[in-house]
Design an enzyme around this catalytic site. Structure first.
Site, mmCIF file in Angstrom:
data_model
loop_
_atom_site.group_PDB
_atom_site.id
_atom_site.type_symbol
_atom_site.label_atom_id
_atom_site.label_comp_id
_atom_site.label_asym_id
_atom_site.label_seq_id
_atom_site.Cartn_x
_atom_site.Cartn_y
_atom_site.Cartn_z
ATOM 1 N N HIS A 95 42.302 41.417 35.545
ATOM 2 C CA HIS A 95 41.269 40.892 35.430
ATOM 3 C C HIS A 95 40.301 41.864 34.756
ATOM 4 O O HIS A 95 39.002 41.756 35.089
ATOM 5 C CB HIS A 95 40.701 40.812 36.824
ATOM 6 C CG HIS A 95 41.528 39.569 37.704
ATOM 7 N ND1 HIS A 95 41.763 39.352 38.919
ATOM 8 C CD2 HIS A 95 42.050 38.521 36.834
ATOM 9 C CE1 HIS A 95 42.476 38.326 39.075
ATOM 10 N NE2 HIS A 95 42.821 37.713 38.051
ATOM 11 N N GLY B 277 48.658 43.855 48.896
ATOM 12 C CA GLY B 277 47.288 43.864 49.008
ATOM 13 C C GLY B 277 46.559 42.691 48.261
ATOM 14 O O GLY B 277 45.522 43.040 47.862
HETATM 15 N N1 APR Z 1 46.391 47.710 52.358
HETATM 16 C C1 APR Z 1 46.953 46.515 51.834
HETATM 17 N N2 APR Z 1 46.313 45.467 51.865
HETATM 18 C C2 APR Z 1 45.261 45.268 52.543
HETATM 19 C C3 APR Z 1 44.545 46.548 53.232
HETATM 20 C C4 APR Z 1 45.157 47.848 52.986
HETATM 21 N N3 APR Z 1 44.739 48.761 53.656
HETATM 22 N N4 APR Z 1 43.467 46.111 53.635
HETATM 23 C C5 APR Z 1 43.205 44.712 53.551
HETATM 24 N N5 APR Z 1 44.320 44.486 52.826
HETATM 25 C C6 APR Z 1 44.781 43.025 52.211
HETATM 26 C C7 APR Z 1 44.039 42.007 52.844
HETATM 27 O O1 APR Z 1 44.801 41.328 54.102
HETATM 28 C C8 APR Z 1 43.943 40.928 51.866
HETATM 29 O O2 APR Z 1 45.336 39.962 52.024
HETATM 30 O O3 APR Z 1 44.071 42.737 50.905
HETATM 31 C C9 APR Z 1 44.117 41.530 50.728
HETATM 32 C C10 APR Z 1 42.830 41.283 49.717
HETATM 33 O O4 APR Z 1 42.792 39.975 49.441
HETATM 34 P P1 APR Z 1 41.462 39.591 48.662
HETATM 35 O O5 APR Z 1 40.197 40.089 48.859
HETATM 36 O O6 APR Z 1 41.554 38.131 48.190
HETATM 37 O O7 APR Z 1 41.578 40.289 47.185
HETATM 38 P P2 APR Z 1 42.491 39.814 45.887
HETATM 39 O O8 APR Z 1 43.680 38.988 46.358
HETATM 40 O O9 APR Z 1 42.911 41.055 45.293
HETATM 41 O O10 APR Z 1 41.466 38.808 44.983
HETATM 42 C C11 APR Z 1 42.032 38.472 43.826
HETATM 43 O O11 APR Z 1 39.934 37.557 43.277
HETATM 44 O O12 APR Z 1 37.460 37.877 43.302
HETATM 45 C C12 APR Z 1 38.627 37.828 42.723
HETATM 46 O O13 APR Z 1 39.148 38.730 40.578
HETATM 47 C C13 APR Z 1 38.886 38.963 41.783
HETATM 48 O O14 APR Z 1 40.964 40.265 41.524
HETATM 49 C C14 APR Z 1 40.076 39.720 42.409
HETATM 50 C C15 APR Z 1 40.694 38.438 42.585
#
Ligand code: APR
Length: 232
Positions: A104, A175
Site C-alpha cells: 500500500h 496484525g
Molecule cells: N499485535 C498484533 N495485532 C494487533 C495488535 C497487536 N498488538 N493490536 C491489534 N491488532 C490487530 C487487530 O486485532 C486487527 O485484527 O491488528 C489488526 C488490525 O486490522 P486493521 O485495522 O483492519 O488493519 P489492516 O488489516 O492492516 O488494514 C488493511 O486497510 O485502511 C486500509 O490500506 C489500509 O493497509 C490498510 C488496510
C-alpha cells in the site's frame, strides 16, 4: 535455507505507537479513512491529505520498531525471509529486514500525482525534510502526492507478493483483520500443506485452511513463533 514469508498489517505497528484502522469508529489517527486514504479524498482536498501524511511522517520518524519487527529481522540469519506489508511505515526496514514488499505504498516517499510509479518523480524524504508544503509540484508539473496506494487504486505489488507466497515453506500473518482485498487474498496462494500461522490478539476470521492461531500481540506472538520454528 527455508523460506518464511510474512504478511503484516496495522497490528504489527501497534506496539510502536500506531493505531489500527478498524475498531476506531472508522477513523485513522483521528481522520475519516475516506478523507485521507481514498482516491476521491485526495482529488477533493489535496492540502488536507498532504498535511495528514506530513503529520504521520513526522510521527514515523520519531517511532521505533518493536520486538516483533526485530525478531522478524533477526530470522534472516537462519531463513530466507520476505516481508509483505500493508503498512506504509518503514519499521520493518528500520528493524533490519532487507526484503520488504509494500503493498500500500511508503510514507517516506512522495511521487507525481499524474504518474505515481514513474521512478524519476519519486522522492525519498528523511527526518530533516519530512514535511511537504501543500501545492508543491513534482518534476512533471503535477502536484506532489504521498506515495500511498489509496482505496480505489490498483495494487501493482500484488503480483510479486503472490509469487513470494507461492514459494513460501512457512507463511505467517500478523496484525491484519483481513478485511481489505486484494491483500487478504494472499492467504490463498500458499502451496497445499504449507504451515501457516496467524498472530493477532483478537479473533480474525478467514476461510484459509491449515492455520495455527497465536492469540497474542506482535511481540509476544513472534517470541512464541520463534521457539516453534526450529521444530517445523
Ligand atoms: N499485535 C498484533 N495485532 C494487533 C495488535 C497487536 N498488538 N493490536 C491489534 N491488532 C490487530 C487487530 O486485532 C486487527 O485484527 O491488528 C489488526 C488490525 O486490522 P486493521 O485495522 O483492519 O488493519 P489492516 O488489516 O492492516 O488494514 C488493511 O486497510 O485502511 C486500509 O490500506 C489500509 O493497509 C490498510 C488496510
Amino acid at each position: 535455507m527455508k523460506k518464511i514469508v510474512f504478511l503484516t498489517g496495522a497490528g504489527m505497528s501497534v506496539e510502536s505507537g500506531f493505531k489500527t484502522f478498524r475498531g476506531n469508529d472508522g477513523l485513522w489517527e483521528n481522520y475519516p479513512v475516506e478523507q485521507v486514504a481514498s482516491h476521491e479524498g485526495w482529488e477533493q482536498d489535496p492540502t488536507l491529505v498532504t498535511n495528514f501524511y506530513n503529520m504521520l511522517r513526522k510521527k514515523l520518524y520519531a517511532a521505533q520498531p518493536n520486538e516483533g519487527h526485530k525478531i522478524i529481522a533477526a530470522l534472516e540469519k537462519e531463513y530466507n525471509v520476505t516481508v509483505i506489508t500493508q503498512n506504509v511505515d518503514n519499521l520493518h526496514e528500520k528493524a533490519g529486514s532487507t526484503h520488504v514488499i509494500h503493498l500500500h505504498g511508503e510514507l517516506t516517499k512522495v511521487c507525481s500525482s499524474r504518474e505515481p510509479y514513474d521512478p524519476q518523480y519519486i522522492e525519498e524524504l528523511g527526518p530533516d525534510n519530512s514535511q511537504v508544503a501543500p501545492g508543491t509540484k513534482a518534476g512533471d508539473g503535477s502536484l506532489l502526492r504521498p506515495f500511498i496506494v489509496f482505496f480505489g487504486e490498483s495494487v501493482p505489488m500484488l503480483e510479486p507478493a503472490a509469487r513470494e507466497v507461492e514459494d513460501a515453506d512457512i507463511f505467517v500473518v500478523i496484525g491484519t483483520s483481513l478485511n481489505v482485498y486484494p491483500a487478504a487474498s494472499l492467504l490463498y496462494y500458499t502451496k497445499p500443506g504449507t504451515p501457516t500461522f496467524l498472530i493477532d490478539p483478537n479473533a480474525v476470521s478467514t476461510e484459509a485452511r491449515n492455520i495455527t492461531y497465536i492469540r497474542k500481540g506482535a511481540s509476544e506472538g513472534m517470541k512464541e513463533l520463534a521457539e516453534m520454528l526450529p521444530k517445523l
